[in-house]
Write an enzyme that holds these catalytic residues in place. Sequence first.
Site, PDB file in Angstrom:
ATOM      1  N   CYS A 208       5.380  -8.003   6.455  1.00  0.00           N
ATOM      2  CA  CYS A 208       6.318  -7.557   7.482  1.00  0.00           C
ATOM      3  C   CYS A 208       6.630  -8.719   8.414  1.00  0.00           C
ATOM      4  O   CYS A 208       5.742  -9.491   8.757  1.00  0.00           O
ATOM      5  CB  CYS A 208       5.696  -6.405   8.273  1.00  0.00           C
ATOM      6  SG  CYS A 208       6.800  -5.702   9.520  1.00  0.00           S
TER       7      CYS A 208
ATOM      8  N   CYS B 188      -4.788   1.647   7.589  1.00  0.00           N
ATOM      9  CA  CYS B 188      -3.486   1.129   7.132  1.00  0.00           C
ATOM     10  C   CYS B 188      -3.453  -0.373   7.008  1.00  0.00           C
ATOM     11  O   CYS B 188      -3.823  -1.088   7.897  1.00  0.00           O
ATOM     12  CB  CYS B 188      -2.316   1.528   8.015  1.00  0.00           C
ATOM     13  SG  CYS B 188      -2.600   2.496   9.433  1.00  0.00           S
TER      14      CYS B 188
ATOM     15  N   CYS C  58       2.783   8.105   2.281  1.00  0.00           N
ATOM     16  CA  CYS C  58       3.235   7.010   3.148  1.00  0.00           C
ATOM     17  C   CYS C  58       3.640   5.831   2.269  1.00  0.00           C
ATOM     18  O   CYS C  58       2.826   5.321   1.501  1.00  0.00           O
ATOM     19  CB  CYS C  58       2.097   6.622   4.088  1.00  0.00           C
ATOM     20  SG  CYS C  58       2.527   5.271   5.204  1.00  0.00           S
TER      21      CYS C  58
ATOM     22  N   CYS D 256       3.710  -7.243  14.980  1.00  0.00           N
ATOM     23  CA  CYS D 256       2.988  -6.490  16.016  1.00  0.00           C
ATOM     24  C   CYS D 256       1.501  -6.889  15.975  1.00  0.00           C
ATOM     25  O   CYS D 256       0.881  -6.850  14.909  1.00  0.00           O
ATOM     26  CB  CYS D 256       3.140  -4.993  15.785  1.00  0.00           C
ATOM     27  SG  CYS D 256       4.871  -4.467  15.691  1.00  0.00           S
TER      28      CYS D 256
ATOM     29  N   GLU E 159       0.831  -1.204   0.000  1.00  0.00           N
ATOM     30  CA  GLU E 159       0.000   0.000   0.000  1.00  0.00           C
ATOM     31  C   GLU E 159       0.862   1.248   0.000  1.00  0.00           C
ATOM     32  O   GLU E 159       1.903   1.296   0.641  1.00  0.00           O
ATOM     33  CB  GLU E 159      -0.866   0.024   1.263  1.00  0.00           C
ATOM     34  CG  GLU E 159      -2.025  -0.934   1.192  1.00  0.00           C
ATOM     35  CD  GLU E 159      -2.975  -0.756   2.356  1.00  0.00           C
ATOM     36  OE1 GLU E 159      -3.777  -1.674   2.574  1.00  0.00           O
ATOM     37  OE2 GLU E 159      -2.917   0.271   3.056  1.00  0.00           O
TER      38      GLU E 159
ATOM     39  N   CYS F  50      -1.226  -4.573  14.306  1.00  0.00           N
ATOM     40  CA  CYS F  50      -0.955  -4.049  12.970  1.00  0.00           C
ATOM     41  C   CYS F  50      -1.377  -5.031  11.890  1.00  0.00           C
ATOM     42  O   CYS F  50      -1.118  -6.230  11.998  1.00  0.00           O
ATOM     43  CB  CYS F  50       0.545  -3.745  12.845  1.00  0.00           C
ATOM     44  SG  CYS F  50       1.050  -3.203  11.195  1.00  0.00           S
TER      45      CYS F  50
HETATM   46  N1  SAH Z   1       7.873  -1.182  10.943  1.00  0.00           N
HETATM   47  C1  SAH Z   1       7.974   0.227  11.153  1.00  0.00           C
HETATM   48  C2  SAH Z   1       7.195   1.087  10.174  1.00  0.00           C
HETATM   49  C3  SAH Z   1       5.785   0.710   9.807  1.00  0.00           C
HETATM   50  S1  SAH Z   1       4.452   1.100  10.854  1.00  0.00           S
HETATM   51  C4  SAH Z   1       7.574   0.585  12.583  1.00  0.00           C
HETATM   52  O1  SAH Z   1       7.097  -0.289  13.279  1.00  0.00           O
HETATM   53  O2  SAH Z   1       7.821   1.695  12.994  1.00  0.00           O
HETATM   54  C5  SAH Z   1       4.362   2.821  11.181  1.00  0.00           C
HETATM   55  C6  SAH Z   1       3.710   3.088  12.526  1.00  0.00           C
HETATM   56  O3  SAH Z   1       2.306   2.753  12.509  1.00  0.00           O
HETATM   57  C7  SAH Z   1       4.334   2.271  13.636  1.00  0.00           C
HETATM   58  O4  SAH Z   1       4.535   3.072  14.763  1.00  0.00           O
HETATM   59  C8  SAH Z   1       3.268   1.225  13.895  1.00  0.00           C
HETATM   60  O5  SAH Z   1       3.370   0.672  15.171  1.00  0.00           O
HETATM   61  C9  SAH Z   1       1.991   2.021  13.671  1.00  0.00           C
HETATM   62  N2  SAH Z   1       0.792   1.188  13.493  1.00  0.00           N
HETATM   63  C10 SAH Z   1       0.698  -0.040  12.950  1.00  0.00           C
HETATM   64  N3  SAH Z   1      -0.558  -0.505  12.992  1.00  0.00           N
HETATM   65  C11 SAH Z   1      -1.306   0.454  13.573  1.00  0.00           C
HETATM   66  C12 SAH Z   1      -2.697   0.579  13.891  1.00  0.00           C
HETATM   67  N4  SAH Z   1      -3.564  -0.397  13.620  1.00  0.00           N
HETATM   68  N5  SAH Z   1      -3.103   1.709  14.482  1.00  0.00           N
HETATM   69  C13 SAH Z   1      -2.214   2.709  14.737  1.00  0.00           C
HETATM   70  N6  SAH Z   1      -0.914   2.670  14.462  1.00  0.00           N
HETATM   71  C14 SAH Z   1      -0.450   1.547  13.887  1.00  0.00           C
END
Ligand code: SAH
Length: 357
Positions: A129, A346, A122, A133, A100, A136
């Site tokens: 990935c 996202c 973005c 997490c 995306e 995410c």
């Molecule tokens: N892997 C990297 C970059 C990608 S995510 C990282 O972890 O920083 C970019 C940001 O969006 C990260 O801080 C991630 O934790 C956050 N993020 C991911 N899923 C999310 C969600 N469902 N709601 C809010 N923030 C989210």
Amino acid sequence: MSTTERGPSLLALSKEALGARVVELGGKAFHARIVREHVLAKGELDYARMTSLPAALRERLAAELPIFTGRESARSTAKDATTKLLIEFPRDGAREVSVETVHMPSLWEGGDGEHVPGATLCVSTQAGCPIGCPFCASGQLGLARNLASHEIVEQYVRGRALGPLARSVVMGMGEPLLNYANLAVALDVVHDEMGLGSRKVTVSTVGFPDRLRKLAPSKPRFQLAISLHTPFQAERDVLVPAMKGVPIAEIVAAGDDWFERTGREITYEYVLLGGTNDTGSHARGLGELLRGRRCTVNLIPFNPVEESPYRRPSAETVEAFRAALERAGLVATVRWSRGVESDAACGQLRLRAAAER
Ligand code: SAH
């Protein structure tokens, strides 16, 4: 005929290889520079309009040299004009490779108090990935593969075609530091040839300390954001699984080192998960962890993901948490996600596409 059957795309060719290809197509080597400039500096994606090139060459280019490797396979635009593109790149064996890219228009303060339009783009660095997490969407299908540098550049070129870019965040799918070599090449192109200034690009990472320490001396051309999410080790081991056992204190120390060497302040990102990491003790813990540092904490209220056990905290809770951080001496901002109502928060355009197959 798919683009891959026609050989590498324009963006996938080095400057030298593009020169050779243009000569093969009946042009002169210097025409290659003109073509690249049109695409990267001017954002002209239609060969027919590159009128400084001979007409015959323009026709051959249009027929035989696709600009992109990928294909836009879905698009969704939200009420706030945020547009999400799903871009499909060549497969890796049986695995689907799509990412995306999100274009978020807004107004920025210009030099003379005027407001000028410009979007934040973005971009993704990996298809899927490996970090995992649990809040995410991007990690839910695991990692397909790293993106090539030209696939990262392609997102910038496609994004800019939706409207001029003021900033970019490398916060899409993937963990940038696990594909750093390709990202660095792409960001050089974005900086040198597309003209996006290095303070306008922010790379977000879970913060591998060793990798950060190796990068800092090279004075990277971007701002750094580190996803922290909690001041407590046991909880971070759950929220950022691939970093299990990596001490939070070491990540912050690597961040300090980065600031000393580059002179650039770090943003710590903190996804606010209702009832999980939004308590007073979390705010106090974060205050202690980051005390005395010149940095910003960016709070990101959880952006609901299907089938996730987490929930978004109320606006009052978010504001109370922010205020508690300020009382603890930190600078804290809130970033509400954009384009949420378009059913494509996202990572979800891709999940949805995968579910429909
Ligand atoms: N892997 C990297 C970059 C990608 S995510 C990282 O972890 O920083 C970019 C940001 O969006 C990260 O801080 C991630 O934790 C956050 N993020 C991911 N899923 C999310 C969600 N469902 N709601 C809010 N923030 C989210």
